[in-house]
Design an enzyme around this catalytic site. Structure first.
Site, PDB file in Angstrom:
ATOM      1  N   GLU A 177       0.711  -0.647   0.052  1.00  0.00           N
ATOM      2  CA  GLU A 177      -0.045   0.339   0.067  1.00  0.00           C
ATOM      3  C   GLU A 177       1.195   1.156   0.125  1.00  0.00           C
ATOM      4  O   GLU A 177       1.422   1.719   0.887  1.00  0.00           O
ATOM      5  CB  GLU A 177      -1.143   0.151   1.078  1.00  0.00           C
ATOM      6  CG  GLU A 177      -1.874   0.790   1.150  1.00  0.00           C
ATOM      7  CD  GLU A 177      -2.962   1.430   2.358  1.00  0.00           C
ATOM      8  OE1 GLU A 177      -2.997  -0.041   3.003  1.00  0.00           O
ATOM      9  OE2 GLU A 177      -3.413   2.231   2.457  1.00  0.00           O
ATOM     10  N   LYS A 219      -2.383  -2.521  -3.053  1.00  0.00           N
ATOM     11  CA  LYS A 219      -3.436  -0.920  -2.418  1.00  0.00           C
ATOM     12  C   LYS A 219      -2.767   0.037  -2.612  1.00  0.00           C
ATOM     13  O   LYS A 219      -2.529   1.298  -1.724  1.00  0.00           O
ATOM     14  CB  LYS A 219      -4.010  -1.318  -1.405  1.00  0.00           C
ATOM     15  CG  LYS A 219      -4.926  -0.188  -0.135  1.00  0.00           C
ATOM     16  CD  LYS A 219      -5.273  -0.835   1.224  1.00  0.00           C
ATOM     17  CE  LYS A 219      -5.717  -0.111   1.821  1.00  0.00           C
ATOM     18  NZ  LYS A 219      -6.906  -0.832   2.738  1.00  0.00           N
TER      19      LYS A 219
HETATM   20  P1  13P Z   1      -9.344   4.026   3.815  1.00  0.00           P
HETATM   21  O1  13P Z   1     -10.466   3.327   3.397  1.00  0.00           O
HETATM   22  O2  13P Z   1     -10.426   4.568   5.296  1.00  0.00           O
HETATM   23  O3  13P Z   1      -8.480   5.243   3.600  1.00  0.00           O
HETATM   24  O4  13P Z   1      -8.581   3.121   4.526  1.00  0.00           O
HETATM   25  C1  13P Z   1      -8.160   1.851   4.236  1.00  0.00           C
HETATM   26  C2  13P Z   1      -6.308   1.826   5.110  1.00  0.00           C
HETATM   27  O5  13P Z   1      -6.401   0.514   5.467  1.00  0.00           O
HETATM   28  C3  13P Z   1      -5.721   2.539   4.375  1.00  0.00           C
HETATM   29  O6  13P Z   1      -4.482   1.986   5.366  1.00  0.00           O
END
Ligand code: 13P
Length: 340
Positions: A177, A219
């Site tokens: 991510e 992500k």
């Molecule tokens: P949000 O969808 O609230 O941005 O959170 C997703 C997430 O796991 C951020 O690390």
């Protein structure tokens, strides 16, 4: 490393019609969410809230996996069943946030690097024993005057790649991510430029550290104007810019992309995903891994009151179902007007 299991679980995480619930808010973050509904954050209130989410009727139809926080992975439902077991029995893969948070990057004011590699191999072994089958590590990239820098991209990409390699060694699917924040007043064009550079650096590092692309999930943020930008892009523009950027940077060997919501409203996050899937002919599954965009109306309906649990679960299911429909582009904004 069991490649077959890794690939099976990665495919299950991005299965059609489903997506991931990010319920891995740290103790500090969940306190902020509970403050908004006037609820005290305690070991028990956090447990009760997570039980509400995980036992929502039919959640397994639309939710493929749940990202848990360390505390939650070790907690149980009211009947004593450990949460990872409860989720597994409902056909939902348990996952775990393993990073130790974003800390200031020395020498680079305003920039952050995510920590947590020390001892990670041992923690992953323990988490797998507790039932976790995938993990998450979030890198944070802020846009501002003179930032992000190359150092911020490089430090975060290396950490993401080393984390991902350790996960795969432990037969845990890594969610990679790199989040370009939507705070600030930057344009959608600037977000595209930064997201493009972030993804380029991340995939360079994944290649360098021999991460198996077939056994991971990306992500990313969507390509979107900053919240404070006067010129907000329309939903179709967001969808097209995001897909253009991802097509350029994400190899087709990656089985799936699961977006974060990043502060978008529930309805925006769902609409954007639906429009992107409607563009069609994509090399990867295009899914969701939402935190706030799956939980906002649930929290508002619950407010910490046991009598509201059924209504809150209904609100959660509604968002999960709409996002499930967005997985093949069949969600329409007009559906929001229909009764729950
Ligand atoms: P949000 O969808 O609230 O941005 O959170 C997703 C997430 O796991 C951020 O690390």
């Amino acid at each position: 490393m069991d490649i077959k299991e890794l690939d099976t679980n990665a495919a299950a995480m991005v299965a059609q019609g489903k997506g991931i619930l990010a319920a891995d808010e740290s103790t500090g973050t969940i306190k902020k969410r509970f403050d908004n509904i006037g609820l005290e954050s305690s070991f028990e209130s956090r447990r009760a809230y997570r039980e509400l989410l995980f036992t929502a009727p039919d959640a397994g139809k639309f939710i493929s996996g749940v990202i848990l926080y360390d505390e939650t992975l070790r907690q149980q439902a009211a009947d004593g069943k450990p949460f990872p077991q409860l989720l597994t029995e409902r056909g939902i893969l348990p996952g775990i946030k393993v990073d130790a948070g974003a800390k200031p990057l020395a020498g680079f004011p305003g920039e952050l690097v995510t920590e947590g590699l020390d001892g990670l191999r041992e923690r992953l072994a323990e988490y797998r024993g507790l039932g976790a089958r995938f993990a998450k590590w979030r890198a944070v990239i802020d846009i501002g005057a003179g930032i992000p820098t190359r150092a911020c991209f490089a430090a975060n990409a290396e950490a993401l790649a080393r984390y991902a390699a350790l996960c795969q060694e432990a037969t845990i699917v890594p969610i990679v991510e790199p989040e370009v924040l939507m705070d600030g007043d930057h344009t959608i064009e600037r977000c595209e430029e930064v997201t493009d550079a972030a993804l380029e650096t991340v995939f360079d590092a994944l290649f360098l550290y021999r991460v198996r692309l077939e056994s991971m999930v990306l992500k990313p943020n969507m390509v979107i104007a900053g919240k404070k930008c006067a010129k907000q892009a329309g939903p179709q523009q967001v969808a097209e810019a995001t897909i253009r950027c991802l097509r350029r940077r994400v190899p087709g060997a990656v089985p799936g992309i699961a977006f974060l919501s990043g502060g978008q409203s529930e309805t925006d996050a769902t609409l954007h995903l639906s429009l992107m899937n409607r563009l069609g002919d994509l090399p990867w599954e295009l899914s969701f891994s939402y935190g706030r965009a799956l939980q906002q109306s649930t929290l508002d309906a619950w407010k910490g009151k046991p009598g509201n649990v059924a209504a809150a679960q209904k609100a959660f299911l509604r968002r999960a179902r709409f996002n499930g429909l967005a997985r093949d582009g069949s969600y329409e904004a007009a559906m929001e007007q229909a009764a729950a």
